[in-house]
Structures are given as C-alpha cells and as structure tokens.
Design a protein around this motif. Structure first.
Motif, PDB file in Angstrom:
ATOM      1  N   VAL A 207     -51.220  25.113  -3.468  1.00 13.37           N
ATOM      2  CA  VAL A 207     -49.768  25.232  -3.468  1.00 13.37           C
ATOM      3  C   VAL A 207     -49.350  25.146  -4.928  1.00 13.37           C
ATOM      4  O   VAL A 207     -49.672  24.186  -5.622  1.00 13.37           O
ATOM      5  CB  VAL A 207     -49.058  24.181  -2.580  1.00 13.37           C
ATOM      6  N   ASN A 208     -48.691  26.206  -5.390  1.00 13.60           N
ATOM      7  CA  ASN A 208     -48.363  26.349  -6.815  1.00 13.60           C
ATOM      8  C   ASN A 208     -49.650  26.220  -7.626  1.00 13.60           C
ATOM      9  O   ASN A 208     -50.629  26.878  -7.339  1.00 13.60           O
ATOM     10  CB  ASN A 208     -47.272  25.371  -7.227  1.00 13.60           C
ATOM     11  N   SER A 209     -49.688  25.333  -8.611  1.00 16.28           N
ATOM     12  CA  SER A 209     -50.887  25.201  -9.446  1.00 16.28           C
ATOM     13  C   SER A 209     -51.756  24.019  -9.031  1.00 16.28           C
ATOM     14  O   SER A 209     -52.658  23.621  -9.748  1.00 16.28           O
ATOM     15  CB  SER A 209     -50.478  25.042 -10.908  1.00 16.28           C
ATOM     16  N   ILE A 210     -51.501  23.447  -7.861  1.00 17.32           N
ATOM     17  CA  ILE A 210     -52.258  22.290  -7.391  1.00 17.32           C
ATOM     18  C   ILE A 210     -53.289  22.747  -6.362  1.00 17.32           C
ATOM     19  O   ILE A 210     -52.980  23.502  -5.447  1.00 17.32           O
ATOM     20  CB  ILE A 210     -51.324  21.230  -6.772  1.00 17.32           C
ATOM     21  N   ARG A 211     -54.517  22.279  -6.544  1.00 21.31           N
ATOM     22  CA  ARG A 211     -55.586  22.557  -5.577  1.00 21.31           C
ATOM     23  C   ARG A 211     -55.989  21.248  -4.915  1.00 21.31           C
ATOM     24  O   ARG A 211     -56.081  20.214  -5.573  1.00 21.31           O
ATOM     25  CB  ARG A 211     -56.808  23.170  -6.272  1.00 21.31           C
ATOM     26  N   VAL A 212     -56.206  21.310  -3.604  1.00 18.88           N
ATOM     27  CA  VAL A 212     -56.638  20.133  -2.851  1.00 18.88           C
ATOM     28  C   VAL A 212     -57.915  20.495  -2.099  1.00 18.88           C
ATOM     29  O   VAL A 212     -57.985  21.549  -1.455  1.00 18.88           O
ATOM     30  CB  VAL A 212     -55.552  19.667  -1.850  1.00 18.88           C
ATOM     31  N   GLU A 213     -58.920  19.640  -2.198  1.00 18.47           N
ATOM     32  CA  GLU A 213     -60.186  19.837  -1.493  1.00 18.47           C
ATOM     33  C   GLU A 213     -60.357  18.687  -0.507  1.00 18.47           C
ATOM     34  O   GLU A 213     -60.323  17.527  -0.901  1.00 18.47           O
ATOM     35  CB  GLU A 213     -61.335  19.846  -2.494  1.00 18.47           C
ATOM     36  N   ASN A 214     -60.480  19.024   0.778  1.00 15.95           N
ATOM     37  CA  ASN A 214     -60.643  18.026   1.833  1.00 15.95           C
ATOM     38  C   ASN A 214     -61.943  18.267   2.588  1.00 15.95           C
ATOM     39  O   ASN A 214     -62.363  19.421   2.746  1.00 15.95           O
ATOM     40  CB  ASN A 214     -59.512  18.147   2.875  1.00 15.95           C
ATOM     41  N   PHE A 215     -62.510  17.193   3.084  1.00 15.14           N
ATOM     42  CA  PHE A 215     -63.599  17.269   4.056  1.00 15.14           C
ATOM     43  C   PHE A 215     -63.204  16.366   5.211  1.00 15.14           C
ATOM     44  O   PHE A 215     -62.746  15.237   5.005  1.00 15.14           O
ATOM     45  CB  PHE A 215     -64.938  16.805   3.459  1.00 15.14           C
ATOM     46  N   TYR A 216     -63.323  16.893   6.440  1.00 19.63           N
ATOM     47  CA  TYR A 216     -62.974  16.161   7.650  1.00 19.63           C
ATOM     48  C   TYR A 216     -64.182  16.092   8.567  1.00 19.63           C
ATOM     49  O   TYR A 216     -64.944  17.053   8.655  1.00 19.63           O
ATOM     50  CB  TYR A 216     -61.853  16.869   8.426  1.00 19.63           C
ATOM     51  N   TRP A 217     -64.325  14.985   9.275  1.00 20.38           N
ATOM     52  CA  TRP A 217     -65.355  14.849  10.295  1.00 20.38           C
ATOM     53  C   TRP A 217     -64.647  14.627  11.629  1.00 20.38           C
ATOM     54  O   TRP A 217     -63.966  13.614  11.813  1.00 20.38           O
ATOM     55  CB  TRP A 217     -66.267  13.673   9.963  1.00 20.38           C
ATOM     56  N   TYR A 218     -64.758  15.603  12.526  1.00 23.48           N
ATOM     57  CA  TYR A 218     -64.077  15.583  13.819  1.00 23.48           C
ATOM     58  C   TYR A 218     -65.073  15.359  14.940  1.00 23.48           C
ATOM     59  O   TYR A 218     -66.133  15.987  14.973  1.00 23.48           O
ATOM     60  CB  TYR A 218     -63.400  16.932  14.100  1.00 23.48           C
ATOM     61  N   LEU A 219     -64.704  14.512  15.898  1.00 27.40           N
ATOM     62  CA  LEU A 219     -65.458  14.408  17.150  1.00 27.40           C
ATOM     63  C   LEU A 219     -65.158  15.666  17.958  1.00 27.40           C
ATOM     64  O   LEU A 219     -64.013  16.121  17.982  1.00 27.40           O
ATOM     65  CB  LEU A 219     -65.030  13.186  17.950  1.00 27.40           C
ATOM     66  N   PRO A 220     -66.149  16.245  18.626  1.00 23.54           N
ATOM     67  CA  PRO A 220     -65.929  17.500  19.346  1.00 23.54           C
ATOM     68  C   PRO A 220     -64.801  17.450  20.373  1.00 23.54           C
ATOM     69  O   PRO A 220     -64.082  18.420  20.544  1.00 23.54           O
ATOM     70  CB  PRO A 220     -67.271  17.757  20.029  1.00 23.54           C
ATOM     71  N   ASP A 221     -64.598  16.321  21.053  1.00 21.32           N
ATOM     72  CA  ASP A 221     -63.571  16.267  22.098  1.00 21.32           C
ATOM     73  C   ASP A 221     -62.375  15.390  21.734  1.00 21.32           C
ATOM     74  O   ASP A 221     -61.586  15.025  22.584  1.00 21.32           O
ATOM     75  CB  ASP A 221     -64.182  15.780  23.407  1.00 21.32           C
ATOM     76  N   TRP A 222     -62.208  15.060  20.462  1.00 20.20           N
ATOM     77  CA  TRP A 222     -61.167  14.124  20.071  1.00 20.20           C
ATOM     78  C   TRP A 222     -59.964  14.819  19.440  1.00 20.20           C
ATOM     79  O   TRP A 222     -58.827  14.503  19.734  1.00 20.20           O
ATOM     80  CB  TRP A 222     -61.757  13.084  19.123  1.00 20.20           C
ATOM     81  N   GLY A 223     -60.199  15.756  18.503  1.00 20.74           N
ATOM     82  CA  GLY A 223     -59.111  16.494  17.876  1.00 20.74           C
ATOM     83  C   GLY A 223     -58.455  15.801  16.697  1.00 20.74           C
ATOM     84  O   GLY A 223     -57.508  16.313  16.123  1.00 20.74           O
TER      85      GLY A 223
END
Length: 156
Positions: free
Chosen positions: A106-122
């Motif tokens: 967004v504009n000149s800002i970069r965000v890097e995320n990593f998420y760990w999701y349970l298959p049935d949790w959301g």
C-alpha cells in the motif's frame, strides 16, 4: 480472540491484547482495529480462498485501505500462497497447519506476513508480520494462540 457477536452478516471478534477485527460471515476482513490505528478494507480483504486449501494455491486480494488516522491509506494489493502443510508447536499445543504467505503493498509500504491456519478453524493460530516502511528499519511482530475452544453450536 473471542467472537462477541454476529450481526447483519458481520462477525465481531476481540482479543485480550485489545485488538479487534470485523469479518464478513465468510471470513474476509472488513475492519482491523489495534491500539494505534483502525484500518478499513473496501471490498473486505480475502485472507482465505473459498473451498479446500491445497499446498501451492495462490490468490490475490485488492481493496481500498482507509486508515482512521488519515495516513497510509490507498489501494492495497495482497498476494497469498499456501507454502506447506506442517506441524507447529505453540503455547496452545502441537497442530498440523497450512502455512500461508501474504505479501502486501500500500503506497510505498510493504508488509510480509506468514500465517499458520488449522484446516477446519479459519483463524490463524500463529502469525509473523514484518512491516517495511519507505525509510528506517522494519517492524517485526509474532502472535501465537495460548489456548482456544469452540463455542457451543447454535443448532443444538
């Protein structure tokens, strides 16, 4: 995170650390509120695809991001990829999860995320986030669930 209410197709979730999120009923992020700002996404940001998740899947979400403080808003693009199905250990226990990367601009800002999701949790049970501003050092955050339980079914 606790679901406080579901009203007019929106899910209102709050956490112990004072953050809150308003989701659409299908899980897209409409509003994200923390101690320093409130972000609104139009259309809501889609963090998970519909249907079954598989390693290698990719999708893109694009929305207009508005900040309550007036700065940093603009067109936002999020690119997602399911990297792996892996077992992780967090304070809440040991879980088999999907690891998903999310790279955002967004504009000149970069965000890097990593998420760990349970298959049935959301909901992500662990996340890491790095915010890279135009100038200066990145901001790094990690969140892990300490415990969780499912509420009672409304169909009982």
């Amino acid at each position: 995170m606790t679901i406080e209410k579901i009203e007019r197709g929106m899910v209102y979730a709050f956490s112990k650390n004072g953050e809150s999120t308003i989701y659409t009923i299908d899980g897209a992020v409409a509003v994200s509120i923390n101690s320093s700002n409130q972000l609104t996404f139009d259309p809501p940001r889609v963090n998970l695809p519909g249907g079954e998740i598989q390693v290698g899947m990719k999708w893109v979400s694009s929305s207009l991001q508005t900040n309550a403080k007036g700065s940093g808003g603009g067109q936002r693009t999020d690119e997602f990829k399911v990297l792996a199905f892996e077992e992780i250990t967090i304070p809440a226990g040991k879980f088999k999860t999907y690891k998903i990367s999310m790279n955002s601009w967004v504009n000149s800002i970069r965000v890097e995320n990593f998420y760990w999701y349970l298959p049935d949790w959301g909901v992500a049970i662990k996340s890491t986030r790095s915010v890279y501003p135009r100038y200066g050092n990145p901001t790094l955050e990690t969140t892990e669930i300490e415990s969780f339980s499912r509420g009672k079914s409304s169909s009982s």
